[in-house]
Design a protein around this motif. Sequence first.
Motif, short mmCIF file in Angstrom:
data_model
loop_
_atom_site.label_atom_id
_atom_site.label_comp_id
_atom_site.label_asym_id
_atom_site.label_seq_id
_atom_site.Cartn_x
_atom_site.Cartn_y
_atom_site.Cartn_z
N ALA A 76 48.94 37.87 46.45
CA ALA A 76 47.76 37.58 47.27
C ALA A 76 47.58 36.10 47.50
O ALA A 76 47.01 35.69 48.51
N TYR A 77 48.08 35.28 46.55
CA TYR A 77 47.82 33.84 46.60
C TYR A 77 49.09 33.05 46.27
O TYR A 77 49.97 33.53 45.55
N CYS A 80 47.94 28.51 41.73
CA CYS A 80 47.08 29.26 40.80
C CYS A 80 46.14 28.31 40.09
O CYS A 80 46.57 27.36 39.42
N ALA A 110 45.70 31.47 50.45
CA ALA A 110 45.26 32.87 50.36
C ALA A 110 45.78 33.64 51.56
O ALA A 110 45.93 33.08 52.65
N PRO A 140 46.70 37.49 40.38
CA PRO A 140 45.88 38.12 41.42
C PRO A 140 44.39 38.08 41.13
O PRO A 140 43.58 38.36 42.02
N TYR A 141 44.02 37.70 39.89
CA TYR A 141 42.61 37.61 39.53
C TYR A 141 42.21 36.18 39.17
O TYR A 141 41.28 35.96 38.40
N GLU A 145 39.75 34.90 43.75
CA GLU A 145 39.67 36.33 44.08
C GLU A 145 38.21 36.74 44.26
O GLU A 145 37.91 37.67 45.05
N ARG A 149 38.70 38.66 47.57
CA ARG A 149 38.81 40.09 47.26
C ARG A 149 40.07 40.72 47.86
O ARG A 149 40.07 41.89 48.25
N THR A 151 42.98 41.21 46.21
CA THR A 151 43.51 42.16 45.23
C THR A 151 42.74 43.47 45.27
O THR A 151 43.34 44.55 45.23
N ARG A 152 41.41 43.37 45.36
CA ARG A 152 40.61 44.59 45.43
C ARG A 152 40.99 45.42 46.66
O ARG A 152 41.09 46.65 46.57
N THR A 169 47.86 40.05 34.61
CA THR A 169 46.85 39.00 34.77
C THR A 169 46.52 38.35 33.43
O THR A 169 46.77 38.92 32.37
#
Length: 364
Positions: A76-77, A80, A110, A140-141, A145, A149, A151-152, A169
């Motif tokens: 997702a990203y 980090c 992102a 991912p968290y 995030e 959102r 990952t969600r 994670t």
Amino acid sequence: MPTPKGRAAPENQLSTRFNLPARQAEGDWLDWAMQDWATEEGELPPLRTSVQIERPRTALNRNDSPDIPFDRSFNAYRGCEHGCIYCFARPTHAYHDLSPGLDFETKLFAKPTGPALLRAEFAKRGYRPDVLAMGTNTDPYQPIEARFRITRAVLELCLETRHPVAVTTKSARVLEDLPLFADLARLGLAAVMLSVTTLDPALARAMEPRASAPRLRLKAIAVLARAGVPVYVSVSPMIPALNDHELEAIMQAAAEAGAVHAITIPVRLPHEVAPLFEAWLDANRPDRKVRVLNAIRAMRGGRLNDHRFGARMRPQGEWGRLMATRFATARKRYDLNRFVAPLRTDLFTPPRLDERQGELFLTG
């Protein structure tokens, strides 16, 4: 030179591996350090995190590495904010003309269109489902995030399509999606791995400054396990003469929290990560630097990194044999090698693309 408060990398030198000119970014904390920003205690003002929107053409990453037990992943990203100093993904920032040092922690990317791209991939005729891995490159968290959102949204897509997913994670933020994980787990479609590198809050704060505290990761294991989600613990990376003495204690704590399986991987220091890690040792554990680096070389054939398939995930030499023996013994003692049924692929139902998504991909 002191490390910026709340960050791990003590420097921000750009890589020259891709023939990019070495330079210092405007506004870099190294510039600030030459001014009057430092306090009497030697602290520097915290760096702000910026996020750039990335719009990739594809979202599903494929791999055929013999060292990795999955063939597809989604990230997702890029970059980090957790800032783990040992992170093997740091060199990827060099591809963007950014530093694997502080830029990796503060200049993030992102992919908000990622879930829609995955939907299109899942909808392709002939697509065959298998476990979608998340958290294989960057977390991912991580804190952003909460804003994006992404990952969600992927978890929601996996639940909708009955697609198996496995998440790794270092963040207790994973609990914010507990209902999704519980629903997926009831169908045999989800597993979560928490990475716990140390139980020492001071070491964790220095080594991985914006990841969840160790006690919160253990709490996340317990809550997920009580909700029926299969939880693994990754006691990784193990860094000889720095955190390897905690191997058994971490495994015991994870087992008591409810983890059912454990893995461990020795520290990897590819490309720009090695000098960053050395600089971190100078700033945070100068008394251990020589011993730590010599021990890493001893388990890496005299080098700080071994990039070869089949070797990069496994320590060699006496250090490696001792670590492997200790891990196997502890895994048996704490029952962290329990059988967990493979995630199901037979429930998959291809999604439908709505008209807006169709236009997105036709014009992309």
